[in-house]
Design an enzyme around this catalytic site. Structure first.
Site, PDB file in Angstrom:
ATOM      1  N   HIS A 171       1.605   4.465  10.200  1.00 48.64           N
ATOM      2  CA  HIS A 171       1.341   3.234  10.961  1.00 48.64           C
ATOM      3  C   HIS A 171       0.700   2.214  10.023  1.00 48.64           C
ATOM      4  O   HIS A 171      -0.148   2.574   9.204  1.00 48.64           O
ATOM      5  CB  HIS A 171       0.371   3.577  12.112  1.00 48.64           C
ATOM      6  CG  HIS A 171      -0.141   2.367  12.853  1.00 48.64           C
ATOM      7  ND1 HIS A 171      -1.462   1.968  12.787  1.00 48.64           N
ATOM      8  CD2 HIS A 171       0.476   1.496  13.675  1.00 48.64           C
ATOM      9  CE1 HIS A 171      -1.624   0.894  13.558  1.00 48.64           C
ATOM     10  NE2 HIS A 171      -0.463   0.590  14.096  1.00 48.64           N
ATOM     11  N   ASN A 172       1.104   0.929  10.160  1.00 48.00           N
ATOM     12  CA  ASN A 172       0.540  -0.128   9.300  1.00 48.00           C
ATOM     13  C   ASN A 172       0.442   0.330   7.847  1.00 48.00           C
ATOM     14  O   ASN A 172      -0.625   0.301   7.217  1.00 48.00           O
ATOM     15  CB  ASN A 172      -0.868  -0.525   9.790  1.00 48.00           C
ATOM     16  CG  ASN A 172      -0.789  -1.390  11.043  1.00 48.00           C
ATOM     17  OD1 ASN A 172       0.301  -1.697  11.520  1.00 48.00           O
ATOM     18  ND2 ASN A 172      -1.922  -1.772  11.575  1.00 48.00           N
ATOM     19  N   GLU A 201       6.030   1.519   8.237  1.00 53.48           N
ATOM     20  CA  GLU A 201       5.988   0.323   9.065  1.00 53.48           C
ATOM     21  C   GLU A 201       5.800  -0.910   8.197  1.00 53.48           C
ATOM     22  O   GLU A 201       4.976  -0.919   7.278  1.00 53.48           O
ATOM     23  CB  GLU A 201       4.837   0.434  10.066  1.00 53.48           C
ATOM     24  CG  GLU A 201       4.868  -0.716  11.031  1.00 53.48           C
ATOM     25  CD  GLU A 201       3.765  -0.625  12.081  1.00 53.48           C
ATOM     26  OE1 GLU A 201       3.885  -1.352  13.063  1.00 53.48           O
ATOM     27  OE2 GLU A 201       2.810   0.151  11.898  1.00 53.48           O
ATOM     28  N   ASP A 203       5.156  -4.994   8.680  1.00 53.53           N
ATOM     29  CA  ASP A 203       4.785  -6.075   9.581  1.00 53.53           C
ATOM     30  C   ASP A 203       5.155  -7.402   8.927  1.00 53.53           C
ATOM     31  O   ASP A 203       4.507  -7.781   7.950  1.00 53.53           O
ATOM     32  CB  ASP A 203       3.257  -6.001   9.688  1.00 53.53           C
ATOM     33  CG  ASP A 203       2.809  -6.184  11.091  1.00 53.53           C
ATOM     34  OD1 ASP A 203       3.632  -6.581  11.897  1.00 53.53           O
ATOM     35  OD2 ASP A 203       1.621  -5.938  11.363  1.00 53.53           O
ATOM     36  N   HIS A 216      -1.241  -7.816   8.434  1.00 55.45           N
ATOM     37  CA  HIS A 216      -1.580  -7.580   9.834  1.00 55.45           C
ATOM     38  C   HIS A 216      -1.838  -8.938  10.467  1.00 55.45           C
ATOM     39  O   HIS A 216      -2.908  -9.505  10.322  1.00 55.45           O
ATOM     40  CB  HIS A 216      -2.819  -6.683   9.911  1.00 55.45           C
ATOM     41  CG  HIS A 216      -2.996  -6.066  11.259  1.00 55.45           C
ATOM     42  ND1 HIS A 216      -3.906  -5.074  11.517  1.00 55.45           N
ATOM     43  CD2 HIS A 216      -2.358  -6.289  12.428  1.00 55.45           C
ATOM     44  CE1 HIS A 216      -3.820  -4.729  12.789  1.00 55.45           C
ATOM     45  NE2 HIS A 216      -2.893  -5.450  13.356  1.00 55.45           N
ATOM     46  N   GLU A 250       8.243  -4.577  12.157  1.00 48.52           N
ATOM     47  CA  GLU A 250       7.502  -5.267  13.214  1.00 48.52           C
ATOM     48  C   GLU A 250       7.724  -6.729  12.873  1.00 48.52           C
ATOM     49  O   GLU A 250       7.062  -7.290  12.011  1.00 48.52           O
ATOM     50  CB  GLU A 250       6.035  -4.849  13.124  1.00 48.52           C
ATOM     51  CG  GLU A 250       5.153  -5.378  14.210  1.00 48.52           C
ATOM     52  CD  GLU A 250       5.444  -4.753  15.563  1.00 48.52           C
ATOM     53  OE1 GLU A 250       5.436  -5.525  16.539  1.00 48.52           O
ATOM     54  OE2 GLU A 250       5.681  -3.540  15.631  1.00 48.52           O
TER      55      GLU A 250
END
Length: 634
Positions: A171-172, A201, A203, A216, A250
């Site tokens: 994640h992230n 991931e 973003d 983020h 994302e």
């Protein structure tokens, strides 16, 4: 034998008289003895302190060598199989392999291989015998590891559809500390890939000069160019594993910068990028990890069907946009968009909103329309992101190549209230779980709860050490560390009635007995000047709720070098296929506080039987060799 051999090997080093601490350590290295310098220093000091000089003679060295190498528990075992307590013949060693190590197939050939590999004394080796020196080296080796040797390579069936596997997921991935102001860093991607992670991931946001950036969103975390991230992924994707990597996008970019993303993916990844179907254009089942070896898949929203994308294949699609319509039926705090910025004063943190379970869109649900770049959309083949509405809705409408992401809060409610439907859903569709947005310090949830219902991509913050990442690393040690673990049959079968809360007929009860014999060169406590610790061991089982258990040994006072327990722990496990076992060594500082010294976690079904060495790892996953536990597993 051992005594004469040792003197013959070391006498040259003492020809000028005595040696100091550094030379003592070098001599142990020459004898191929793994050591922790802190322990050698401590034993050395004990010898020289009586005499107030800092040098030792040949007999002192022999005493130090015996303290560190000639472990009493190894002696006892050696004597059980060696009638004269001096040597083991190849027959006696074969007997030990069969009875002591449960290696029923063991032959004299296997015994000979061990003798040739570990016996340091030449004349003993020539006679096909093993001295105590060889026996010690064998018991301390990888060949005696508690982790099954054949699980260290890929051994599972890799030809099943992608949704039949647990997939190591991060994640992230771009963050290397917290979620609010921490740095974004390419190292996040490199290190996750080197650990065998297969779902990363990314973003993405609009950047200056028409170059998308990764960070983020709406927070103060630093930004990195999307292009650089893809270059790093291209370089490290298949270093640790040959099996496919999924890029979970994302995507917050404008269609214009999405075109740039598509161009980056195509030019940098080249043939590695999966941009068309394998075989049939009409997709009725997902391809296997084997069929997708060395391929990188894009997971993102998609306009239209795969068939339509294939028809457009040879046209230049840059500049074209399509429109996506989605219901905005947010019903849960952590579903508001996992990326919504969170500040301590955020109303979202304070509000106790009405929480609802999975429901179809309500009548007043707004329809949100988004413009999407066709060039990027067409790169999505087998991993199309689809908003999760309800289990019923998915069963009626979802295609096999469509997958859902569900936040941990909502997912935990499903585990509690509709586990059977959840299992049915994950047997058909790839499901990704992600941490709730309120975890600003990048903490993790317990992944086991979601593996128990078959969720394939249980995404964790790889940058955050702790029990959760230890469970992740332990589970994915299996199957050669390739990042794909075949799910048990009861989590793949569309008609399965399995639920973790009531395993019923799915139970394959297993009785496990572990004798915790001793520890060896445990990491000294940070809080002790004399290299002492008061160690104890906790053995923990993680699995379905009724298998979860923790058992604790007694505390051994002031001994990190060679604590001895000889304690037996027994466990009854209902669902071994889902269970992990964790050995955790701590130092008892006071009645209320303990300091972590090291741990090792592995799948229950990867346990070797017999007398085994348990390696220990630090909080950040570094091997603490030669620190280890010695156990007997049955």
């Amino acid at each position: 034998i051992s005594h004469t051999w040792l003197l013959s090997v070391i006498q040259n080093d003492f020809r000028t008289g005595k040696i100091d601490l550094d030379s003592t350590a070098k001599l142990l290295e020459k004898l191929q003895i793994p050591y922790d310098f802190a322990h050698v220093k401590h034993v050395f000091k004990k010898v020289v302190d009586k005499r107030r000089e800092h040098m030792i003679g040949i007999e002192d060295f022999r005493a130090i060598y015996q303290t560190i190498v000639h472990r009493l528990e190894f002696h006892e075992l050696f004597r059980t199989y060696s009638p004269d307590s001096k040597i083991l013949t190849d027959n006696q060693l074969t007997d030990f392999l069969k009875r002591g190590q449960f290696e029923t197939e063991a032959s004299e050939t296997a015994a000979l291989e061990i003798i040739l590999k570990y016996e340091p004394i030449e004349e003993v080796r020539k006679r096909r015998h093993m001295s105590f020196e060889g026996f010690v080296r064998y018991l301390s080796s990888e060949d005696c590891s508690i982790f099954k040797r054949d699980h260290r390579t890929v051994y599972q069936d890799m030809n099943r559809p992608l949704c039949d596997y647990f997939i190591s997921s991060s994640h992230n991935t771009y963050l290397i500390s917290d979620q609010l102001i921490g740095p974004s860093h390419l190292w996040g991607y490199t290190s996750a890939l080197l650990k065998g992670c297969r779902c990363l991931e990314i973003d993405c946001w609009d950047g200056s000069n028409n170059e998308p950036v990764v960070y983020h969103g709406h927070t103060l975390t630093s930004k990195i160019p999307f292009r650089s991230v893809i270059q790093v992924i291209n370089k490290y994707a298949f270093v640790a594993s040959d099996y496919p990597v999924v890029l979970s996008l994302e995507n917050h970019c404008s269609p214009k910068q999405q075109d740039v993303m598509a161009e980056c993916l195509e030019t940098i990844l080249g043939d590695k990028l999966l941009s068309s179907t394998i075989g049939d254009t009409v997709v009725t089942q997902l391809p296997s990890p084997e069929a997708l070896k060395f391929k990188i898949l894009v997971k993102n929203k998609k306009v239209g069907t795969i068939e339509e994308s294939m028809l457009r294949r040879d046209h230049d699609r840059h500049g074209e946009t399509g429109e996506l319509s989605e219901f905005e039926n947010m019903t849960d705090e952590d579903e508001l968009d996992e990326k919504t910025p969170l500040h301590p004063k955020s109303p979202r943190l304070k509000r106790k909103s009405e929480r609802r379970l999975s429901t179809p869109p309500r009548k007043k649900a707004k329809v949100k329309k988004t413009k999407v770049s066709i060039a990027l959309s067409d790169l999505v083949i087998y991993t199309k992101s689809e908003k999760f509405v309800s289990f019923e809705h998915s069963l009626a409408n979802q295609k096999c190549y469509e997958n859902n992401s569900i936040g941990e809060v909502r997912a935990r409610k499903f585990v509690k209230h509709s586990a059977r439907q959840f299992v049915s859903h994950t047997s058909r569709f790839i499901t990704r779980i992600y941490p709730k947005g309120t975890r600003m310090n990048s903490s993790n949830y317990n992944p086991q709860d979601f593996w128990n219902v078959g969720c394939q991509m249980v995404a964790l913050n790889f940058q955050t050490p702790g029990v959760q990442m230890e469970l992740q690393n332990g589970k994915f040690l299996d199957n050669g560390g390739c990042g794909y673990i075949l799910k048990p049959e009861f989590l793949r079968n569309h008609n399965s009635m399995f639920t973790p809360y009531d395993v019923g007929s799915y139970s394959k009860q297993m009785c496990l007995s572990i004798t915790l014999i001793s520890g060896h060169q445990l990491p000294p406590s940070n809080l002790s000047k004399t290299n002492k610790a008061d160690p104890f061991v906790q053995i923990e089982i993680y699995g379905v709720p009724e298998d979860q258990v923790k058992k604790k040994s007694s505390v051994i006072k002031s001994n990190a070098l060679n604590p001895r327990w000889d304690e037996i722990f027994t466990f009854t496990i209902q669902v071994p296929e889902l269970a992990l076992i964790r050995f955790c060594v701590e130092d008892e500082i006071s009645l209320v506080a303990n300091e972590f010294l090291g741990q090792f976690t592995l799948p229950l079904l990867s346990l070797n039987k017999g007398y085994r060495k348990v390696p220990l790892f630090s909080k950040d996953g570094t091997n603490l060799e030669p620190a280890s536990l010695f156990v007997h597993v049955w």
